[in-house]
Each structure stands twice: as structure tokens, then as C-alpha cells.
Design an enzyme around this catalytic site. Sequence first.
Site, PDB file in Angstrom:
ATOM      1  N   GLY A   1     -14.409   7.255  -7.114  1.00 24.78           N
ATOM      2  CA  GLY A   1     -13.174   7.863  -7.599  1.00 24.78           C
ATOM      3  C   GLY A   1     -11.975   7.622  -6.707  1.00 24.78           C
TER       4      GLY A   1
ATOM      5  N   CYS B   1       0.830  -1.207   0.000  1.00 25.32           N
ATOM      6  CA  CYS B   1       0.000   0.000   0.000  1.00 25.32           C
ATOM      7  C   CYS B   1       0.869   1.263   0.000  1.00 25.32           C
ATOM      8  CB  CYS B   1      -0.903  -0.008   1.228  1.00 25.32           C
ATOM      9  SG  CYS B   1      -1.756   1.540   1.512  1.00 25.32           S
TER      10      CYS B   1
ATOM     11  N   HIS C   1      -8.652   7.672   3.345  1.00 24.18           N
ATOM     12  CA  HIS C   1      -8.041   8.992   3.540  1.00 24.18           C
ATOM     13  C   HIS C   1      -9.083  10.076   3.356  1.00 24.18           C
ATOM     14  CE1 HIS C   1      -7.536   7.832  -0.702  1.00 24.18           C
ATOM     15  NE2 HIS C   1      -7.706   9.107  -1.000  1.00 24.18           N
TER      16      HIS C   1
ATOM     17  N   ASP D   1      -0.982  16.665  -0.612  1.00 25.32           N
ATOM     18  CA  ASP D   1      -1.263  15.899  -1.818  1.00 25.32           C
ATOM     19  C   ASP D   1      -0.251  16.278  -2.894  1.00 25.32           C
ATOM     20  OD1 ASP D   1      -4.109  14.394  -2.955  1.00 25.32           O
ATOM     21  OD2 ASP D   1      -2.632  15.103  -4.431  1.00 25.32           O
TER      22      ASP D   1
ATOM     23  N   CYS E   1       0.571   3.254   3.284  1.00 22.76           N
ATOM     24  CA  CYS E   1       1.306   2.593   4.368  1.00 22.76           C
ATOM     25  C   CYS E   1       2.808   2.865   4.239  1.00 22.76           C
ATOM     26  CB  CYS E   1       1.019   1.102   4.374  1.00 22.76           C
ATOM     27  SG  CYS E   1      -0.576   0.635   5.089  1.00 22.76           S
TER      28      CYS E   1
ATOM     29  N   HIS F   1      -4.256   0.275   8.378  1.00 22.82           N
ATOM     30  CA  HIS F   1      -4.642   0.098   6.968  1.00 22.82           C
ATOM     31  C   HIS F   1      -6.114  -0.294   6.895  1.00 22.82           C
ATOM     32  CE1 HIS F   1      -4.252  -0.644   2.680  1.00 22.82           C
ATOM     33  NE2 HIS F   1      -4.999  -1.717   2.890  1.00 22.82           N
TER      34      HIS F   1
ATOM     35  N   ASN G   1     -13.325   9.818  -0.970  1.00 22.29           N
ATOM     36  CA  ASN G   1     -13.762   9.033  -2.119  1.00 22.29           C
ATOM     37  C   ASN G   1     -13.751   7.564  -1.719  1.00 22.29           C
ATOM     38  OD1 ASN G   1     -13.866  11.353  -3.767  1.00 22.29           O
ATOM     39  ND2 ASN G   1     -11.669  11.189  -4.206  1.00 22.29           N
TER      40      ASN G   1
ATOM     41  N   HIS H   1      -9.447  14.075   2.272  1.00 18.86           N
ATOM     42  CA  HIS H   1      -8.822  15.246   1.650  1.00 18.86           C
ATOM     43  C   HIS H   1      -9.296  16.494   2.399  1.00 18.86           C
ATOM     44  CE1 HIS H   1      -7.934  13.198  -2.369  1.00 18.86           C
ATOM     45  NE2 HIS H   1      -8.830  12.375  -1.862  1.00 18.86           N
TER      46      HIS H   1
ATOM     47  N   THR I   1      -8.588   6.201  -5.729  1.00 20.38           N
ATOM     48  CA  THR I   1      -7.461   5.638  -6.483  1.00 20.38           C
ATOM     49  C   THR I   1      -6.426   4.975  -5.581  1.00 20.38           C
ATOM     50  OG1 THR I   1      -6.295   7.757  -6.480  1.00 20.38           O
ATOM     51  CG2 THR I   1      -7.730   7.295  -8.372  1.00 20.38           C
TER      52      THR I   1
HETATM   53  P1  5GP Z   1      -8.236   9.408  -4.097  1.00 21.29           P
HETATM   54  O1  5GP Z   1      -8.429   9.650  -5.562  1.00 21.29           O
HETATM   55  O2  5GP Z   1      -7.910   7.970  -3.806  1.00 21.29           O
HETATM   56  O3  5GP Z   1      -9.340   9.959  -3.237  1.00 21.29           O
HETATM   57  O4  5GP Z   1      -6.984  10.294  -3.685  1.00 21.29           O
HETATM   58  C1  5GP Z   1      -5.676   9.858  -3.786  1.00 21.29           C
HETATM   59  C2  5GP Z   1      -4.816  11.100  -3.718  1.00 21.29           C
HETATM   60  O5  5GP Z   1      -3.493  10.704  -3.480  1.00 21.29           O
HETATM   61  C3  5GP Z   1      -4.814  11.908  -5.021  1.00 21.29           C
HETATM   62  O6  5GP Z   1      -5.294  13.216  -4.766  1.00 21.29           O
HETATM   63  C4  5GP Z   1      -3.340  11.896  -5.437  1.00 21.29           C
HETATM   64  O7  5GP Z   1      -2.915  13.129  -5.978  1.00 21.29           O
HETATM   65  C5  5GP Z   1      -2.627  11.572  -4.143  1.00 21.29           C
HETATM   66  N1  5GP Z   1      -1.370  10.848  -4.322  1.00 21.29           N
HETATM   67  C6  5GP Z   1      -1.166   9.758  -5.106  1.00 21.29           C
HETATM   68  N2  5GP Z   1       0.116   9.335  -4.985  1.00 21.29           N
HETATM   69  C7  5GP Z   1       0.712  10.186  -4.094  1.00 21.29           C
HETATM   70  C8  5GP Z   1       2.053  10.262  -3.562  1.00 21.29           C
HETATM   71  O8  5GP Z   1       2.935   9.462  -3.865  1.00 21.29           O
HETATM   72  N3  5GP Z   1       2.306  11.262  -2.684  1.00 21.29           N
HETATM   73  C9  5GP Z   1       1.336  12.174  -2.315  1.00 21.29           C
HETATM   74  N4  5GP Z   1       1.701  13.129  -1.459  1.00 21.29           N
HETATM   75  N5  5GP Z   1       0.080  12.124  -2.796  1.00 21.29           N
HETATM   76  C10 5GP Z   1      -0.229  11.138  -3.674  1.00 21.29           C
HETATM   77 ZN    ZN Z   2      -2.308   1.199   3.703  1.00 20.49          ZN
END
Ligand code: 5GP
Ligand code: ZN
Length: 115
Positions: free
Chosen positions: A94, A6, A101, A32, A9, A48, A88, A103, A96
Site C-alpha cells: 500500500g 519525489c 517513511h 500527514d 524530497c 532518498h 508500507n 507513519h 503510495t
Molecule cells: P503511504 O501510503 O505511501 O504509506 O503514505 C503516504 C502518505 O503521504 C499518505 O498517508 C498521504 O496522506 C500522505 N501524503 C501524500 N501527499 C502528501 C502531501 O503533499 N503532504 C502531506 N503532508 N502528506 C501527503
Molecule cells: Zn525522495
Amino acid sequence: MRDNDCLFCKIIAGDIPSAKVYEDEYVFAFRDINPQAPVHILVVPKEHIRCADDINGENSAYVAHCFEAIAKIAKAEGLKDGYRVVNNCGEYGGQTVMHLHFHIIGGTKLSEKII
Ligand code: 5GP
Ligand code: ZN
């Protein structure tokens, strides 16, 4: 518990660098990598938990701590006029990165049309 595959993690453990803004026993928060607003911070539980679907009576204290951290971080970031907290969940939501988490998005007046 950590999931070795992960991304978040690995960030919590410091195996992948991040711009940390807050950390305590339960919570880790960092900027982010692809900010959608002047302030865009991710608040993650140190447990996790894959997504909101997996919150239950055994792990919900982590979620409560996330929101306590959100209030502290918002004050520290000077978000006195408000901000948005987004979660999300799953493919249609959405999500990813499959580690729960929240935001924190702010630093400007946000569109009222996001939700
Ligand atoms: P999700 O789309 O899952 O709600 O948000 C995942 C967030 O993680 C996205 O806004 C993306 O920009 C952020 N993100 C993805 N990889 C990394 C990373 O390696 N470092 C940081 N700081 N943010 C990340
Ligand atoms: Zn994790």
C-alpha cells in the site's frame, strides 16, 4: 541524495509546504495531509531511500535516526499511552509515495485489528 521527481524530497527541501513537527540532520517529520487518527505524522529520512527493500548497510543510519526521532516526537506530542508506527512497502504493502517513511499514528486507542 535528492530525487527531483519525489514528493517527499520536495517537502524536505521546502519546495512544497508542510506542517513540520521535527527536523535534524538526518530526518524530517511533518503532519500527514490526510490524517487517519488525531495524531498522524510522517517521519522521513533526508536521504532518498525508495522503500524498506532498499535499506542497507550504507543507509541504515538514516533509519536508526528515524526511530530516535519517533521517540522524541511521540513524547513531544504527548503520546504517553502508546501509538503505532507503520511502514508500507511497495504495491502490495500500500505504499503510495516511493520515499521511505514511517507513519506515527496515535492520540486515540487504536483498533487491535490493523495488524
Ligand atoms: P503511504 O501510503 O505511501 O504509506 O503514505 C503516504 C502518505 O503521504 C499518505 O498517508 C498521504 O496522506 C500522505 N501524503 C501524500 N501527499 C502528501 C502531501 O503533499 N503532504 C502531506 N503532508 N502528506 C501527503
Ligand atoms: Zn525522495
